[in-house]
Design an enzyme around this catalytic site. Structure first.
Site, PDB file in Angstrom:
ATOM      1  N   ARG A 101     157.689  29.794   9.097  1.00 15.23           N
ATOM      2  CA  ARG A 101     158.357  30.809  10.548  1.00 15.23           C
ATOM      3  C   ARG A 101     158.174  32.724  10.429  1.00 15.23           C
ATOM      4  O   ARG A 101     159.306  32.153   9.446  1.00 15.23           O
ATOM      5  CB  ARG A 101     159.281  30.067  11.375  1.00 15.23           C
ATOM      6  CG  ARG A 101     159.640  30.981  12.586  1.00 15.23           C
ATOM      7  CD  ARG A 101     160.208  30.199  12.956  1.00 15.23           C
ATOM      8  NE  ARG A 101     160.091  29.556  13.909  1.00 15.23           N
ATOM      9  CZ  ARG A 101     160.825  28.912  14.967  1.00 15.23           C
ATOM     10  NH1 ARG A 101     161.663  29.350  15.341  1.00 15.23           N
ATOM     11  NH2 ARG A 101     159.905  28.041  15.998  1.00 15.23           N
ATOM     12  N   HIS A 128     152.625  30.607  18.668  1.00 12.61           N
ATOM     13  CA  HIS A 128     153.169  29.555  18.159  1.00 12.61           C
ATOM     14  C   HIS A 128     152.006  27.988  18.298  1.00 12.61           C
ATOM     15  O   HIS A 128     152.708  27.201  19.665  1.00 12.61           O
ATOM     16  CB  HIS A 128     154.390  29.535  19.177  1.00 12.61           C
ATOM     17  CG  HIS A 128     155.516  28.281  18.894  1.00 12.61           C
ATOM     18  ND1 HIS A 128     155.757  28.054  17.689  1.00 12.61           N
ATOM     19  CD2 HIS A 128     156.932  28.790  19.731  1.00 12.61           C
ATOM     20  CE1 HIS A 128     156.748  27.000  17.603  1.00 12.61           C
ATOM     21  NE2 HIS A 128     157.771  27.393  19.258  1.00 12.61           N
ATOM     22  N   GLN A 131     153.681  24.472  18.803  1.00 11.27           N
ATOM     23  CA  GLN A 131     154.546  23.845  19.728  1.00 11.27           C
ATOM     24  C   GLN A 131     154.094  23.829  21.384  1.00 11.27           C
ATOM     25  O   GLN A 131     153.824  22.887  21.456  1.00 11.27           O
ATOM     26  CB  GLN A 131     155.167  25.210  20.940  1.00 11.27           C
ATOM     27  CG  GLN A 131     155.801  25.273  21.850  1.00 11.27           C
ATOM     28  CD  GLN A 131     157.337  24.282  21.996  1.00 11.27           C
ATOM     29  OE1 GLN A 131     157.863  25.011  21.238  1.00 11.27           O
ATOM     30  NE2 GLN A 131     157.500  23.422  22.772  1.00 11.27           N
ATOM     31  N   ASP A 224     158.958  30.814  29.320  1.00 10.67           N
ATOM     32  CA  ASP A 224     159.706  31.030  28.056  1.00 10.67           C
ATOM     33  C   ASP A 224     160.840  32.191  28.176  1.00 10.67           C
ATOM     34  O   ASP A 224     160.771  33.155  29.097  1.00 10.67           O
ATOM     35  CB  ASP A 224     158.318  31.242  27.234  1.00 10.67           C
ATOM     36  CG  ASP A 224     159.121  31.932  26.016  1.00 10.67           C
ATOM     37  OD1 ASP A 224     160.065  31.623  25.063  1.00 10.67           O
ATOM     38  OD2 ASP A 224     158.307  32.623  25.280  1.00 10.67           O
ATOM     39  N   CYS A 264     160.008  25.685  26.332  1.00 13.41           N
ATOM     40  CA  CYS A 264     159.778  25.756  24.499  1.00 13.41           C
ATOM     41  C   CYS A 264     161.302  25.977  24.621  1.00 13.41           C
ATOM     42  O   CYS A 264     161.245  24.772  23.086  1.00 13.41           O
ATOM     43  CB  CYS A 264     158.634  26.319  23.843  1.00 13.41           C
ATOM     44  SG  CYS A 264     159.629  27.895  23.813  1.00 13.41           S
ATOM     45  N   ARG A 292     157.609  17.807  19.534  1.00 18.66           N
ATOM     46  CA  ARG A 292     157.668  18.361  18.270  1.00 18.66           C
ATOM     47  C   ARG A 292     157.146  17.799  17.683  1.00 18.66           C
ATOM     48  O   ARG A 292     156.744  17.766  16.500  1.00 18.66           O
ATOM     49  CB  ARG A 292     158.681  20.089  18.148  1.00 18.66           C
ATOM     50  CG  ARG A 292     158.614  20.897  19.149  1.00 18.66           C
ATOM     51  CD  ARG A 292     157.537  21.586  19.210  1.00 18.66           C
ATOM     52  NE  ARG A 292     157.420  22.176  18.108  1.00 18.66           N
ATOM     53  CZ  ARG A 292     157.964  23.184  17.995  1.00 18.66           C
ATOM     54  NH1 ARG A 292     159.270  23.779  18.082  1.00 18.66           N
ATOM     55  NH2 ARG A 292     158.226  24.042  16.558  1.00 18.66           N
TER      56      ARG A 292
END
Ligand code: CP
Ligand code: NVA
Length: 307
Positions: A101, A128, A131, A224, A264, A292
């Site tokens: 990440r 991402h 996700q 988001d 998310c 996830r």
């Protein structure tokens, strides 16, 4: 050739469907794949904070028979002191995969170019993709299919989640409608890429500045944060600029009656989504967060078999 997963279209449409199918299987039978038995170790590197990603990858690696090694980049030699390329050359002789990440997406490309084991993007400034595998799994569970569904994404269409929604949903043959303030429109090169994928899968992409237009007839409504990691200094300005883009009950009522709401997480109640929607009956955010784990296990098991 070793396969990496840095962005949503590093896999084909058929490969995406296969990973989601395996995720459904692993959710039912969590210990049925053991690619890391030995145990092999997987490096999980974090330049940004995380709750879901850290837990789901650590648990997932363990479920697959391996050992997760969580590396906080602040306390390692990575970054200023040692290059990404040299870090990749050290890690790939000892670990079965590298999950990272980070900020600039180019770092992941450099890591992948120098690694003989799969490199997985667990969030960059641009994408991402892990996700999105979880999100597609969640939509599939709730709707029984992906192709042909309408997904409305409301808010910051210029961030990592928006890019991944455009590309991953196009691969899945879905119809993506995004609504954002004009200055937060998606990157035109990502939109073109998504449109050309959609042309082959039967999906579609549409952009607007009207949340109600995006949400009309939607099967899935997505929000988001307006302030992604690394943008904290712009918080006050962004909150003003995104006024009118909150997913609230009035907006949600314009989607299909059986629409689901996704996020998310982490979520900021009262900004990108109202508390009644986030915590309401149409919200599937806890399934999404759990997924996830299953989606990433399927991805890691699949990558371990490639090349
Ligand atoms: N959705 C997500 O990536 O959550 P974390 O930042 O907690 O990992
Ligand atoms: N767009 C958000 C996603 C968090 C999981 C961010 O980058 O901070």
């Amino acid at each position: 050739m070793v396969r990496h997963f840095l962005k949503d279209d590093d896999i084909s449409s058929a490969e995406q469907a296969e990973i989601i199918r395996r995720a459904l299987e692993l959710k039912k039978s969590p210990y049925s794949a053991r690619p890391y038995a030995g145990p092999k170790t997987v490096a999980l590197i974090f330049d940004k904070t995380s709750t879901r990603t850290r837990v789901s990858f650590a648990v997932g690696v363990a479920d697959l028979g391996g050992v997760p090694l969580i590396i906080d980049s602040q306390t390692s030699q990575m970054g200023g002191k040692e290059s990404v390329a040299d870090t990749a050359r050290v890690l790939d002789r000892q670990v079965a995969a590298i999950v990272w990440r980070t900020y600039a997406h180019s770092g992941l490309e450099e890591m992948a170019a120098n690694s003989n084991v799969p490199v997985i993007n667990s969030l960059s400034d641009d994408y991402h993709p892990c996700q999105l595998l979880a999100d597609l799994l969640t939509i599939h569970e709730h709707k029984g299919k992906l192709a042909g569904l309408k997904v409305a994404y409301v808010g910051d269409a210029a961030n990592n989640m928006a890019n991944s929604y455009l590309i991953a949903c196009a691969l899945a043959g879905m119809n993506v409608a995004m609504a954002s303030p004009a200055q937060f429109s998606p990157d035109p090169t990502v939109v073109e890429r998504a449109k050309s994928i959609a042309a082959a899968t039967g999906g579609s992409i549409s952009l607007s500045q009207q949340p109600a237009e995006a949400v009309a007839n939607a099967d899935v409504v997505v929000a988001d944060t307006w302030i992604s990691m690394g943008q904290e200094a712009e918080k006050a300005k962004r909150i003003q600029e995104f006024a009118g883009f909150t997913v609230d009950a009035a907006l949600m009522s314009q989607a299909n009656a059986d629409a689901i709401f996704m996020h998310c997480l982490p979520a900021y109640r009262g900004y990108e989504v109202s508390a009644d929607v986030l915590d309401g009956p149409q919200s599937v955010i806890w399934d999404e967060a759990e997924n996830r784990l299953h989606a990433q296990k399927a991805l890691m098991a699949w990558l371990a078999e490639q090349g």
